[in-house]
Motif scaffolding. Structure first.
Motif, PDB file in Angstrom:
ATOM      1  N   GLN A  28       0.840  -1.189   0.000  1.00 12.34           N
ATOM      2  CA  GLN A  28       0.000   0.000   0.000  1.00 12.34           C
ATOM      3  C   GLN A  28       0.884   1.251   0.000  1.00 12.34           C
ATOM      4  O   GLN A  28       2.025   1.223   0.462  1.00 12.34           O
ATOM      5  CB  GLN A  28      -0.891   0.016   1.250  1.00 12.34           C
ATOM      6  N   PRO A  29       0.362   2.362  -0.502  1.00 11.39           N
ATOM      7  CA  PRO A  29       1.140   3.603  -0.451  1.00 11.39           C
ATOM      8  C   PRO A  29       1.248   4.111   0.989  1.00 11.39           C
ATOM      9  O   PRO A  29       0.374   3.846   1.813  1.00 11.39           O
ATOM     10  CB  PRO A  29       0.323   4.576  -1.305  1.00 11.39           C
ATOM     11  N   THR A  30       2.332   4.810   1.282  1.00 13.24           N
ATOM     12  CA  THR A  30       2.525   5.423   2.589  1.00 13.24           C
ATOM     13  C   THR A  30       2.101   6.878   2.499  1.00 13.24           C
ATOM     14  O   THR A  30       2.538   7.599   1.609  1.00 13.24           O
ATOM     15  CB  THR A  30       4.001   5.343   3.019  1.00 13.24           C
ATOM     16  N   ASP A  73      15.992   0.515  -2.638  1.00 11.53           N
ATOM     17  CA  ASP A  73      15.162  -0.611  -3.070  1.00 11.53           C
ATOM     18  C   ASP A  73      13.726  -0.525  -2.530  1.00 11.53           C
ATOM     19  O   ASP A  73      12.962  -1.479  -2.633  1.00 11.53           O
ATOM     20  CB  ASP A  73      15.815  -1.950  -2.726  1.00 11.53           C
ATOM     21  N   GLY A  74      13.355   0.630  -1.969  1.00 12.67           N
ATOM     22  CA  GLY A  74      11.962   0.896  -1.621  1.00 12.67           C
ATOM     23  C   GLY A  74      11.510   0.576  -0.211  1.00 12.67           C
ATOM     24  O   GLY A  74      10.343   0.755   0.104  1.00 12.67           O
ATOM     25  N   TYR A  75      12.393   0.111   0.658  1.00 17.91           N
ATOM     26  CA  TYR A  75      12.004  -0.171   2.037  1.00 17.91           C
ATOM     27  C   TYR A  75      12.030   1.114   2.859  1.00 17.91           C
ATOM     28  O   TYR A  75      12.863   1.989   2.629  1.00 17.91           O
ATOM     29  CB  TYR A  75      12.928  -1.212   2.675  1.00 17.91           C
ATOM     30  N   GLN A  76      11.128   1.185   3.842  1.00 18.52           N
ATOM     31  CA  GLN A  76      11.024   2.387   4.663  1.00 18.52           C
ATOM     32  C   GLN A  76      11.408   2.117   6.110  1.00 18.52           C
ATOM     33  O   GLN A  76      11.161   1.037   6.632  1.00 18.52           O
ATOM     34  CB  GLN A  76       9.597   2.930   4.591  1.00 18.52           C
ATOM     35  N   ARG A  77      12.013   3.136   6.723  1.00 15.19           N
ATOM     36  CA  ARG A  77      12.335   3.126   8.150  1.00 15.19           C
ATOM     37  C   ARG A  77      11.867   4.444   8.716  1.00 15.19           C
ATOM     38  O   ARG A  77      11.899   5.465   8.031  1.00 15.19           O
ATOM     39  CB  ARG A  77      13.836   2.983   8.371  1.00 15.19           C
ATOM     40  N   ALA A  78      11.453   4.431   9.962  1.00 17.52           N
ATOM     41  CA  ALA A  78      11.008   5.657  10.609  1.00 17.52           C
ATOM     42  C   ALA A  78      11.489   5.678  12.052  1.00 17.52           C
ATOM     43  O   ALA A  78      11.479   4.651  12.733  1.00 17.52           O
ATOM     44  CB  ALA A  78       9.490   5.758  10.560  1.00 17.52           C
ATOM     45  N   TRP A  79      11.925   6.851  12.484  1.00 21.47           N
ATOM     46  CA  TRP A  79      12.312   7.115  13.858  1.00 21.47           C
ATOM     47  C   TRP A  79      11.376   8.207  14.327  1.00 21.47           C
ATOM     48  O   TRP A  79      11.409   9.331  13.800  1.00 21.47           O
ATOM     49  CB  TRP A  79      13.756   7.586  13.947  1.00 21.47           C
ATOM     50  N   ARG A 114      11.940  -3.383   6.309  1.00 25.07           N
ATOM     51  CA  ARG A 114      12.731  -4.512   5.801  1.00 25.07           C
ATOM     52  C   ARG A 114      12.848  -5.620   6.861  1.00 25.07           C
ATOM     53  O   ARG A 114      12.675  -6.788   6.563  1.00 25.07           O
ATOM     54  CB  ARG A 114      14.129  -4.057   5.391  1.00 25.07           C
ATOM     55  N   ALA A 115      13.133  -5.254   8.080  1.00 25.70           N
ATOM     56  CA  ALA A 115      13.276  -6.232   9.157  1.00 25.70           C
ATOM     57  C   ALA A 115      11.931  -6.641   9.760  1.00 25.70           C
ATOM     58  O   ALA A 115      11.866  -7.579  10.547  1.00 25.70           O
ATOM     59  CB  ALA A 115      14.178  -5.668  10.252  1.00 25.70           C
ATOM     60  N   ALA A 116      10.865  -5.926   9.405  1.00 23.44           N
ATOM     61  CA  ALA A 116       9.520  -6.166   9.948  1.00 23.44           C
ATOM     62  C   ALA A 116       9.512  -6.048  11.464  1.00 23.44           C
ATOM     63  O   ALA A 116       8.929  -6.861  12.174  1.00 23.44           O
ATOM     64  CB  ALA A 116       8.981  -7.518   9.495  1.00 23.44           C
TER      65      ALA A 116
END
Length: 191
Positions: A28-30, A73-79, A114-116
């Protein structure tokens, strides 16, 4: 006190069915809603602040400020961080039958697609609800939840270390059986 340590892993394993995150959310889009944003299109890094709301499928995260990063490669991370006196909150539907949700809150949250994993720091709480039953709950200073393995780790310091005397973690398991109606118990007592 040492003789009770083997019970903790057993209790944590009892909580393991915390449910995998909705798999469809990954496609899904973020959407990021905030008062202010600075986005670098070259690095894929966004700094956001002011009533930050991140949604992606059934995932919803609310914070005061944060940084969101997208890998090549399209993976997202958030802090994400809470403002004074607030909490970062997240909620996501879990895969499987019925209405199953995982939700949590903490002073600071790190989300790694990426790490879920979701890591919660300082005053952390995770709850799992299923079909309007009493929720399973875990509270501590650090909780790391891996949605692929349906596994989480709790530590008694916000840094993720386990230190004697630093604090306690709490796990609340609801009863697995449903109590009979009050009238049914009174009838059996009279017999």
């Amino acid at each position: 006190m040492k003789r009770f340590r083997p019970l903790l892993p057993a209790l944590l394993l009892a909580m393991v069915p915390l449910a995998q995150a909705e798999k469809a959310d990954a496609f899904q889009p973020t959407e990021i809603s905030c008062r202010a944003c600075e986005a670098d299109g070259v690095t894929g890094i966004m700094t956001v602040k002011g009533g930050v709301v991140i949604t992606r499928g059934t995932l919803r995260i609310e914070a005061d400020s944060g940084r969101v990063e997208r890998s090549p490669d399209g993976y997202q991370r958030a802090w994400l961080a809470a403002g004074a006196g607030g909490k970062v909150r997240f909620r996501q539907k879990a895969d499987g039958p019925g209405e199953r949700w995982i939700e949590g809150e903490a002073d600071r949250v790190e989300y790694d697609e990426r790490a879920a994993t979701v890591k919660l720091f300082s005053g952390a709480t995770i709850r799992r609800t299923a079909n309007d039953r009493l929720p399973e709950e875990a509270r501590g200073e650090y909780i790391a939840y891996d949605s692929r393995k349906e596994f989480y780790v709790m530590r008694n310091t916000p840094s993720g270390e386990d230190r004697p005397g630093a604090g306690r973690n709490t796990i609340i398991l609801p009863p697995s059986r449903i109590a009979p109606p009050a009238g049914a118990l009174a009838g059996k007592a009279a017999q």
